[in-house]
Structure formats: structure tokens, C-alpha cells
Design a protein around this motif. Structure first.
Motif, PDB file in Angstrom:
ATOM      1  N   ALA A 107       0.785  -1.889   0.101  1.00 14.59           N
ATOM      2  CA  ALA A 107      -0.370  -0.504   0.116  1.00 14.59           C
ATOM      3  C   ALA A 107       0.849   1.399   0.121  1.00 14.59           C
ATOM      4  O   ALA A 107       0.110   2.156  -0.579  1.00 14.59           O
ATOM      5  CB  ALA A 107      -0.652   0.046   1.553  1.00 14.59           C
ATOM      6  N   ALA A 108       1.703   1.484   0.846  1.00 14.41           N
ATOM      7  CA  ALA A 108       2.790   2.535   0.778  1.00 14.41           C
ATOM      8  C   ALA A 108       4.128   1.991   0.362  1.00 14.41           C
ATOM      9  O   ALA A 108       4.781   3.257   0.579  1.00 14.41           O
ATOM     10  CB  ALA A 108       2.659   2.840   2.631  1.00 14.41           C
ATOM     11  N   GLY A 109       5.064   1.004   0.443  1.00 15.75           N
ATOM     12  CA  GLY A 109       6.020   0.662   0.214  1.00 15.75           C
ATOM     13  C   GLY A 109       7.170   1.182   1.289  1.00 15.75           C
ATOM     14  O   GLY A 109       6.804   1.377   2.445  1.00 15.75           O
ATOM     15  N   ALA A 110       8.186   0.733   1.274  1.00 20.45           N
ATOM     16  CA  ALA A 110       9.128   1.253   2.069  1.00 20.45           C
ATOM     17  C   ALA A 110       9.966   2.132   1.923  1.00 20.45           C
ATOM     18  O   ALA A 110      10.362   2.115   1.184  1.00 20.45           O
ATOM     19  CB  ALA A 110      10.013  -0.622   1.658  1.00 20.45           C
ATOM     20  N   LEU A 127      -2.405   9.934   4.704  1.00 21.86           N
ATOM     21  CA  LEU A 127      -3.091   9.027   3.210  1.00 21.86           C
ATOM     22  C   LEU A 127      -2.500   7.464   3.086  1.00 21.86           C
ATOM     23  O   LEU A 127      -2.984   6.069   2.903  1.00 21.86           O
ATOM     24  CB  LEU A 127      -2.965   9.907   2.015  1.00 21.86           C
ATOM     25  CG  LEU A 127      -3.242  10.089   0.951  1.00 21.86           C
ATOM     26  CD1 LEU A 127      -4.901  10.356   1.577  1.00 21.86           C
ATOM     27  CD2 LEU A 127      -3.116  10.628  -0.169  1.00 21.86           C
ATOM     28  N   ALA A 128      -1.347   7.246   2.841  1.00 23.11           N
ATOM     29  CA  ALA A 128      -0.396   5.902   3.248  1.00 23.11           C
ATOM     30  C   ALA A 128      -1.272   4.802   4.461  1.00 23.11           C
ATOM     31  O   ALA A 128      -1.269   3.617   4.084  1.00 23.11           O
ATOM     32  CB  ALA A 128       0.804   6.085   3.912  1.00 23.11           C
ATOM     33  N   ARG A 170     -10.475  -4.094   2.351  1.00 24.64           N
ATOM     34  CA  ARG A 170     -10.832  -5.038   1.513  1.00 24.64           C
ATOM     35  C   ARG A 170     -10.435  -6.557   1.748  1.00 24.64           C
ATOM     36  O   ARG A 170     -11.415  -7.139   1.073  1.00 24.64           O
ATOM     37  CB  ARG A 170     -10.061  -4.861   0.515  1.00 24.64           C
ATOM     38  CG  ARG A 170     -10.499  -3.695   0.199  1.00 24.64           C
ATOM     39  CD  ARG A 170     -10.043  -2.698  -1.550  1.00 24.64           C
ATOM     40  NE  ARG A 170      -8.957  -3.189  -1.379  1.00 24.64           N
ATOM     41  CZ  ARG A 170      -8.746  -1.278  -1.474  1.00 24.64           C
ATOM     42  NH1 ARG A 170      -8.529  -0.450  -1.295  1.00 24.64           N
ATOM     43  NH2 ARG A 170      -6.876  -1.852  -1.806  1.00 24.64           N
ATOM     44  N   GLY A 200       7.346   6.872   9.522  1.00 26.11           N
ATOM     45  CA  GLY A 200       7.235   8.002   8.067  1.00 26.11           C
ATOM     46  C   GLY A 200       5.690   7.616   7.066  1.00 26.11           C
ATOM     47  O   GLY A 200       6.493   7.630   5.932  1.00 26.11           O
ATOM     48  N   TYR A 201       5.047   6.328   7.630  1.00 25.05           N
ATOM     49  CA  TYR A 201       3.333   6.551   7.307  1.00 25.05           C
ATOM     50  C   TYR A 201       2.638   7.134   7.156  1.00 25.05           C
ATOM     51  O   TYR A 201       2.456   8.226   8.362  1.00 25.05           O
ATOM     52  CB  TYR A 201       2.952   5.051   7.430  1.00 25.05           C
ATOM     53  CG  TYR A 201       3.844   4.092   6.581  1.00 25.05           C
ATOM     54  CD1 TYR A 201       4.036   3.798   5.395  1.00 25.05           C
ATOM     55  CD2 TYR A 201       5.176   3.242   7.486  1.00 25.05           C
ATOM     56  CE1 TYR A 201       4.908   2.700   5.147  1.00 25.05           C
ATOM     57  CE2 TYR A 201       6.093   2.326   7.147  1.00 25.05           C
ATOM     58  CZ  TYR A 201       5.839   2.310   5.886  1.00 25.05           C
ATOM     59  OH  TYR A 201       6.762   1.554   5.410  1.00 25.05           O
ATOM     60  N   GLU A 202       2.826   8.413   6.553  1.00 27.71           N
ATOM     61  CA  GLU A 202       1.670  10.085   6.434  1.00 27.71           C
ATOM     62  C   GLU A 202       0.207   9.685   6.598  1.00 27.71           C
ATOM     63  O   GLU A 202       0.322   8.222   6.754  1.00 27.71           O
ATOM     64  CB  GLU A 202       2.145  10.747   5.996  1.00 27.71           C
ATOM     65  CG  GLU A 202       1.537  10.496   5.082  1.00 27.71           C
ATOM     66  CD  GLU A 202       2.088   9.613   3.411  1.00 27.71           C
ATOM     67  OE1 GLU A 202       1.815   9.302   2.827  1.00 27.71           O
ATOM     68  OE2 GLU A 202       3.219   9.224   3.888  1.00 27.71           O
ATOM     69  N   LEU A 238      -4.396   5.900   5.857  1.00 31.78           N
ATOM     70  CA  LEU A 238      -5.481   5.821   4.985  1.00 31.78           C
ATOM     71  C   LEU A 238      -5.800   4.290   3.947  1.00 31.78           C
ATOM     72  O   LEU A 238      -6.927   3.175   3.771  1.00 31.78           O
ATOM     73  CB  LEU A 238      -5.942   6.657   4.133  1.00 31.78           C
ATOM     74  CG  LEU A 238      -7.649   7.058   3.462  1.00 31.78           C
ATOM     75  CD1 LEU A 238      -8.897   6.922   4.519  1.00 31.78           C
ATOM     76  CD2 LEU A 238      -8.265   8.026   3.502  1.00 31.78           C
ATOM     77  N   GLU A 239      -4.851   4.830   3.184  1.00 29.41           N
ATOM     78  CA  GLU A 239      -4.358   2.779   2.575  1.00 29.41           C
ATOM     79  C   GLU A 239      -4.467   1.990   2.594  1.00 29.41           C
ATOM     80  O   GLU A 239      -4.900   1.579   2.287  1.00 29.41           O
ATOM     81  CB  GLU A 239      -3.596   3.566   1.369  1.00 29.41           C
ATOM     82  CG  GLU A 239      -3.442   2.854   0.198  1.00 29.41           C
ATOM     83  CD  GLU A 239      -4.452   2.295  -1.203  1.00 29.41           C
ATOM     84  OE1 GLU A 239      -5.649   3.207  -0.712  1.00 29.41           O
ATOM     85  OE2 GLU A 239      -4.313   1.591  -1.746  1.00 29.41           O
TER      86      GLU A 239
END
Lengths: 89, 403
Positions: free
Chosen positions: A18-21, A44-45, A55, A40-42, A47-48
């Protein structure tokens, strides 16, 4: 599906998708009790990431769960609570 | 007024990744136009594009940026990195408010948007990525560049089709003159994906030819439309005094700019491109005779070619200035085209040679001194770059060699 538990390995896999490393922090260290903000996950990251979990596991998370102050341990616990509730239901 | 100069460039073009590769290809007449490989084009009426080969985003960008970026943003971020490195700028040594970003965009992140629309249609709204909120958006390249390098000064995006590439450079020049020492500017466009392709087809001006050397022929007697491409250039713009103070090399000065808007079709009034050229020359305090070369817009559509040829002849006289269209080797890159032309013009000044317009058999009606087939050695100190956008946008820019 209803028997499975959500683990740190599951979270890492979904975070990566979802957000990469982040090369700086990485996901290999012990991240359980570090906030997503510090990892480092803000917002939006997160939320995703939350959307991917919802899901894949067929649950729904409250919007106010996914805050910057959340830690991986908190999120894993919340997901497992929802999975348990879904099993009972 | 404060002279504004270009101190760095990052190039991503179908015939060369990086300024050195692009310049070598352009001088050598190497075209990047070919049959589309990024999707199967066999069901579409046009099948040629200028695609950038060999760009592996993961080699250039951190993993955190990949899930949230379209190809256009990945190319923009890489080009911005190269431009900053070329300019010798370490953004961390600047005050964040002293750096801004202005890019132009024609379509935003179309391929990303296509993927999310497919998920929406096939699986439902909960499967649409949160990043779709910005990944498609016109301003995304400016935003991601500014975030990556901590640039918090004045920033923005302009949207005026192919003219936007010059309009962005002009806006960057304004911001430098208003006091921001450094602006990252230019444009990269990239929408070679099925959804992007049908959107471009709707314009009705794409070449239906499937011969890569005969499909896009600006000013040719057989001009039959254009071939689209992906790519562009990002430039670093600074006030001349700031560049001097930090000992930067200077490619050249953005010394004049003019923009006009055409009257509606059927009005009986012709193109206002010539007026844009006059405004740009006046702004640069230059006479037509000072201009060593014109990098033309080169629409490849007969009536547009004619209007441009007439504008050039009216200002410079019959065959009065060498004219070239290096984009005949890349296809039309929309917003990315003109910043790439400006980069090409600056490289031409350095090399003392005007790059060629390949594959052209010029239409004899046009009184143009086209640089055909191979590069022409020349003293190149002042160049006029032209760009026109769909719907009537005309922009002209005068670029002078660094002193």
C-alpha cells in the motif's frame, strides 16, 4: 478466512503493497511499538493501508483508528478484535 | 529587471534519457518514434508514439514513492533530481522558502487514473486507491518535487496544452524576479496508455500513418498530423546574481516571453502567433536579425504549419532565419515539448550547432530555411522557441547564451 489471525507479517506485507518501504527506517527492525508517524507513514499512507486490510479481510475499521499516533501493535490488535467479532456474528 | 538564468537541466526524451544521451541522439538524427510497446495498440487507429525506453522508476526513486505515483510523476521526479545535480544545487543548503516549483501539465497522471477507474468499475469504490486523490492531478508533479526537496516557496502548475511548457518557464521567471532565488520549472507529460490514447485521439489531429519515418512531418508537403510522445525537461532557474554568487555555471538567460490567444475558428481573423513572437522579441530587447535560430512548434498539421511558417516569414523575412523542429525525432510531448526545446537550444548554443529536422521534404510554399537531414554548424547566441496549444494558445520565448 474467519479462523485467521492478523499478524505482523501480514501488516508488513500490506504496508509494502500500500505504501512501499522507507529505506531509512525499513520494516525489518522491531517496529511493533513505534508510531506509524515515526515510521514515516503519513495519514494518506495509513488510509490506503487501512483500505487494503478492510478489503482483504472483509472487515471495516473506524476512520479515527488510523491516526498518526497509532502503532503497528495497536493496529494488529484492532484488526484481530474485528476478526473475532466477525467470527461471533 | 533582474536577469533570470538557467543553471541546470534534466531531460527525459524518447530518443535519450538524460541530457547527454538526448543531445547525442538529436545531433545524430536518431528518432525515438516507433510502434507502441506499453500496451497493445492493434485495436486503435493510430499505433505510433515516442516512448521513453529503459526508464526503471525503482532505480531512481525511493520505494515509498512508487505506490503513489504515475509514470509522469516518476519521470518528473527523476528529471528534477538530474537538473538539481546538474546545477550543483543541494536543496538542504537552501532556506525552504527560497525554492519554488512551477511545472506545466497537459493530462496529469492518466495511467494511474486508468488503473483506478478499472478497479472502480470491476470491483467497487472501496478498491480505489487513496492516492488517486492526487496521483492523477495536474499539479502532482509540482507537489511531489516540492515535497521531495523541501521546497516551500511559491509554486504552481499551468495548464495550456503544448504552450504550457513555455508558460511554466515564464511563470518561473516572474517568481525569480519577485525575489525567490531558485525555481525548479519545466514539464514532463506521459500518457501513453489506452485511456490517455483515446483522449488524445479525440483531438483528431494524430497521424494515422504506421511508418515511423513518415508519420510526423512538420512543414512537409505530406504533413498528415502528429505523433504524440512522452517526456520533457526540468530546468533550474535562478536570478543571475544568485547564480553568480554561488559560482554556478550558466547555460543561458530567459530573456523574452510573449503569449497570445487565437480568435475562434471561422472568425476570419488569423493566428496571433506572430504577435506573440513580436512581444517576446520586444521583451528581450532583440531585433529579428539578432535571432540565430527558431525552434518551431511544428504541428505537422497542414493548416497549422502554414500559419506558423507565415508568422516566421513575416517577422524574419523569406528564409531569413534557420528553423528547426528537433521534436520530429520525439513526437509531440505536449507540455514537455517546449522545455525540451529550450534545453535543446541551450545545448545548441554550447555546441555551436543547430540540430536537424529529420525525414522532411519541405513544402515549397513555405519560405523557411529549415535545417534538414543533419546538424548545421553555426554561432548560436539567441534562439526563439515557439509552442502552440490546442484551442488557440501561442507562446514564444527568447533564450540567450550565458555570458
Amino acid at each position: 478466512m474467519t479462523d485467521q489471525r492478523f499478524t505482523l507479517a501480514d501488516l508488513k506485507r500490506i504496508l509494502l503493497q500500500a505504501a512501499g518501504a522507507d529505506e531509512a527506517t525499513g520494516l525489518d527492525d522491531d517496529i511493533l511499538d513505534t508510531t506509524f508517524d515515526l515510521l514515516g507513514y503519513e495519514s494518506l499512507a495509513l488510509l490506503e493501508t487501512g483500505g487494503c486490510i478492510e478489503r482483504e479481510y472483509g472487515i471495516s475499521l473506524d476512520d479515527d483508528t488510523l491516526t498518526d499516533a497509532l502503532t503497528p501493535r495497536d493496529l494488529i490488535d484492532t484488526v484481530n478484535e474485528r476478526l473475532a467479532a466477525a467470527r461471533v456474528a | 529587471m533582474t536577469p533570470v538564468v538557467v543553471t541546470g537541466m534534466g531531460v527525459a526524451a524518447p530518443n535519450g534519457l538524460g541530457a547527454a544521451d538526448y543531445w547525442a541522439a538529436t545531433l545524430g538524427g536518431k528518432s525515438g518514434i516507433g510502434r507502441i510497446t506499453r500496451f497493445d495498440p492493434s485495436g486503435y487507429p493510430t499505433q505510433l508514439a515516442g516512448e521513453i525506453p529503459g526508464f526503471e522508476a525503482a532505480e531512481h526513486l525511493p520505494g515509498r514513492l512508487l505506490p503513489q505515483t504515475d509514470r509522469v510523476t516518476r519521470l518528473s521526479l527523476a528529471a528534477a533530481d538530474w537538473a538539481l545535480a546538474d546545477a550543483g544545487v543541494d536543496p538542504e543548503s537552501f532556506d525552504p522558502l527560497d525554492m519554488g516549483v512551477v511545472t506545466a501539465s497537459h493530462a496529469g497522471g492518466f495511467e494511474f487514473g486508468q488503473g483506478e477507474l478499472q478497479k472502480l468499475w470491476a470491483k467497487g469504490s472501496q478498491f480505489v486507491s487513496a492516492y488517486q486523490s492526487f496521483a492523477w492531478f495536474y499539479a502532482v508533479n509540482s507537489g511531489q518535487i516540492s515535497i521531495r526537496h523541501g521546497m516551500k516557496g511559491p509554486s504552481g502548475v499551468v495548464v495550456s496544452d503544448q504552450a504550457g511548457g513555455l508558460d511554466a518557464l515564464a511563470q518561473a521567471r516572474r517568481l525569480v524576479r519577485k525575489g525567490t532565488p531558485l525555481i525548479v520549472c519545466g514539464a514532463v507529460d506521459a500518457s501513453v496508455c489506452p485511456w490517455g490514447w483515446v483522449a488524445q485521439l479525440a483531438g483528431g489531429r494524430m497521424s494515422g500513418s504506421d511508418e515511423p519515418t513518415r508519420a510526423y512531418l512538420p512543414f512537409d508537403r505530406d504533413a498528415r498530423g502528429y505523433v504524440p510522445g512522452e517526456g520533457g525537461a526540468i530546468l533550474i532557474m535562478e536570478s543571475a546574481s544568485a547564480a553568480r554568487a554561488r559560482g554556478a555555471k550558466v547555460y543561458g538567460e530567459i530573456s523574452g516571453y510573449g503569449a497570445t490567444f487565437d480568435p475562434p475558428p471561422g472568425s476570419g481573423r488569423g493566428s496571433t502567433l506572430r504577435t506573440a513572437v513580436r512581444i517576446a522579441l520586444d521583451d528581450a530587447n532583440a531585433a529579428p536579425g539578432d535571432v540565430d535560430a527558431v525552434f518551431a512548434d511544428g504541428a505537422g498539421v497542414p493548416e497549422l504549419d502554414r500559419a506558423e511558417a507565415e508568422a516566421i516569414s513575416e517577422v524574419f523575412g523569406s528564409g531569413g532565419v534557420p528553423v528547426t523542429v528537433p521534436k520530429a525525432m520525439t513526437g509531440r510531448l505536449y507540455s514537455g515539448a517546449a522545455p525540451l526545446d529550450v534545453a535543446c537550444a541551450l545545448l545548441a548554443m554550447q555546441a555551436g550547432t543547430i540540430p536537424p529536422t529529420v525525414h522532411i521534404d519541405p513544402c515549397p510554399e513555405y519560405d523557411l530555411d529549415l535545417v534538414l537531414h543533419q546538424a548545421r554548424p553555426a554561432t548560436v547566441r539567441t534562439v526563439l522557441v515557439l509552442a502552440r496549444g490546442h484551442g488557440g494558445f501561442n507562446s514564444a520565448m527568447v533564450v540567450r547564451a550565458g555570458r
